[in-house]
Write a protein that holds these residues in place. Structure first.
Motif, PDB file in Angstrom:
ATOM      1  N   HIS A 160       0.796  -1.224   0.000  1.00  0.00           N
ATOM      2  CA  HIS A 160       0.000   0.000   0.000  1.00  0.00           C
ATOM      3  C   HIS A 160       0.834   1.282   0.000  1.00  0.00           C
ATOM      4  O   HIS A 160       0.746   2.087  -0.919  1.00  0.00           O
TER       5      HIS A 160
ATOM      6  N   ALA B 157       1.897   3.900  -2.991  1.00  0.00           N
ATOM      7  CA  ALA B 157       1.303   5.231  -2.860  1.00  0.00           C
ATOM      8  C   ALA B 157       2.368   6.315  -2.977  1.00  0.00           C
ATOM      9  O   ALA B 157       2.169   7.326  -3.655  1.00  0.00           O
TER      10      ALA B 157
ATOM     11  N   HIS C 199      -9.381  11.276   2.799  1.00  0.00           N
ATOM     12  CA  HIS C 199     -10.324  10.778   1.802  1.00  0.00           C
ATOM     13  C   HIS C 199     -11.504  11.739   1.684  1.00  0.00           C
ATOM     14  O   HIS C 199     -12.057  12.174   2.693  1.00  0.00           O
TER      15      HIS C 199
ATOM     16  N   ASN D 100     -11.994   0.847  -1.525  1.00  0.00           N
ATOM     17  CA  ASN D 100     -11.433   0.115  -2.671  1.00  0.00           C
ATOM     18  C   ASN D 100     -11.042  -1.318  -2.334  1.00  0.00           C
ATOM     19  O   ASN D 100     -10.742  -2.096  -3.234  1.00  0.00           O
TER      20      ASN D 100
ATOM     21  N   ASN E 187      -7.575   6.911  -3.901  1.00  0.00           N
ATOM     22  CA  ASN E 187      -6.560   6.238  -3.082  1.00  0.00           C
ATOM     23  C   ASN E 187      -6.167   7.171  -1.939  1.00  0.00           C
ATOM     24  O   ASN E 187      -5.426   8.130  -2.137  1.00  0.00           O
TER      25      ASN E 187
ATOM     26  N   TYR F  53      -4.245   6.612   0.554  1.00  0.00           N
ATOM     27  CA  TYR F  53      -2.818   6.537   0.890  1.00  0.00           C
ATOM     28  C   TYR F  53      -2.016   7.520   0.029  1.00  0.00           C
ATOM     29  O   TYR F  53      -1.126   8.212   0.536  1.00  0.00           O
ATOM     30  N   ARG F  54      -2.344   7.575  -1.244  1.00  0.00           N
ATOM     31  CA  ARG F  54      -1.668   8.524  -2.118  1.00  0.00           C
ATOM     32  C   ARG F  54      -1.978   9.961  -1.692  1.00  0.00           C
ATOM     33  O   ARG F  54      -1.077  10.814  -1.638  1.00  0.00           O
TER      34      ARG F  54
END
Length: 320
Positions: free
Chosen positions: A19, A23, A130, A255, A279, A281-282
């Motif tokens: 992950h 990312a 998010h 996701n 995403n 994490y990104r």
């Protein structure tokens, strides 16, 4: 052109390989530049992802690398405070996996170390980055469901493997430290409120809390949550107001568990806002970089993480 943040990862944990490494590699203005690992085999996954990545044989060597700006720490929970402090002392910004500490007063030490260094140090609480959680907070603030009266949270998965690090008491395992962070932090983030009275029940299994049930009073609303590690996977958060209900059906593993969305029900009408493919994490990596460059205030400072940890400490104390 903005110079990218050059990242190093302390350790080759599975979560980092699957992950956070990807990312960092895919994030704007970020470069996955190095990893510190005693396991060449595990480090190969990062080298395959980012050709040219430097592999250091131990953590101290990575911290001594002058071409690293920021460090991600995915080490076992009981090592988070130690290596976050070491990274700050080495002049690196630090994003540490949750829980950033084992108890709240340790975060006081991290805040002091962060302030003394002039660097950014934060917990990897990715959900606040998010848009579904940012939207949920906005809707609650705007009164989309009227006055908030009650919140329900559930987060569970089934992990009976006693060799798994989440089931080891000596490394900070247990349901609360692994996923209670989400059950508590998400509601604190969305409402901006802190609990007053709190009661709890904990089931123990081989030295770790495998299940916790928490009931609390927040200003104006009640709260009920459970987290478990010996149960079928489930996750949801529901905010119940005087005029409607707001539900986040995939609150924590967007996701993976399903599609991220925020559902608002008022009377017979239900409105769903979907966030496919985002995403978090990104987004977390990109926001960390923007905060380093002074473009934004980081959405999850250590002071926020301390509040979540303080609630967790109270749960352990209340359950005896």
């Amino acid at each position: 052109m903005t110079e990218p943040i050059r990242w190093g990862i302390l350790g080759a944990a599975k979560f980092a390989r699957e992950h956070m490494g990807p990312a960092i590699h895919s994030a704007e203005n970020a470069v996955l530049a190095a990893v510190g690992s005693r396991s060449p085999e595990k480090a190969e996954a990062f080298s395959a992802l980012a050709p040219g990545l430097r592999v250091h044989g131990d953590y101290d060597a990575l911290l001594a690398d002058p071409e690293i700006d920021a460090v991600y720490v995915p080490l076992p929970n009981h090592l988070h405070v130690e290596w976050t402090k070491k990274a700050l002392k080495a002049g690196k910004h630090v994003l540490c996996e949750k829980p950033v500490a084992m108890q709240a007063d340790e975060i006081d030490d991290l805040i002091a170390a962060r302030d003394a260094s002039g660097l950014l140090a934060a917990e990897g609480f990715m959900i606040v980055h998010h848009p579904q959680w940012q939207r949920a907070r906005t809707l609650l603030t705007e009164g989309a469901i009227g006055e908030l009266l009650h919140v329900d949270v559930a987060f569970s998965f089934n992990n009976p493997d006693l060799d798994n690090i989440r089931n080891k008491p000596g490394t900070g395992g247990g349901a609360l430290r692994d996923i209670g962070v989400y059950a508590f932090g998400a509601v604190r983030y969305a409402t901006g409120a802190e609990p007053s009275d709190l009661t709890a029940r904990i089931d123990w299994d081989n030295g770790i809390d495998s299940f916790a049930l928490v009931t609390a009073d927040f200003p104006g609303f009640t709260y009920n949550a459970y987290v478990g590690m010996r149960m079928a996977p489930r996750q949801h958060v529901t905010f119940h107001g005087t005029d409607g209900v707001l539900t986040v059906p995939v609150p924590f593993n967007a996701n993976v568990f399903g599609e991220a969305q925020v559902m608002t029900q008022r009377g017979m009408e239900t409105h769903a806002e979907r966030f496919p493919g985002v995403n978090h994490y990104r987004l977390q990596v990109e926001n960390f970089g923007r905060a380093i460059r002074g473009e934004i205030q980081y959405p999850c400072p250590l002071e926020f993480s301390r509040g979540t940890q303080a609630m967790m400490d109270r749960v352990y104390a209340a359950a005896g």
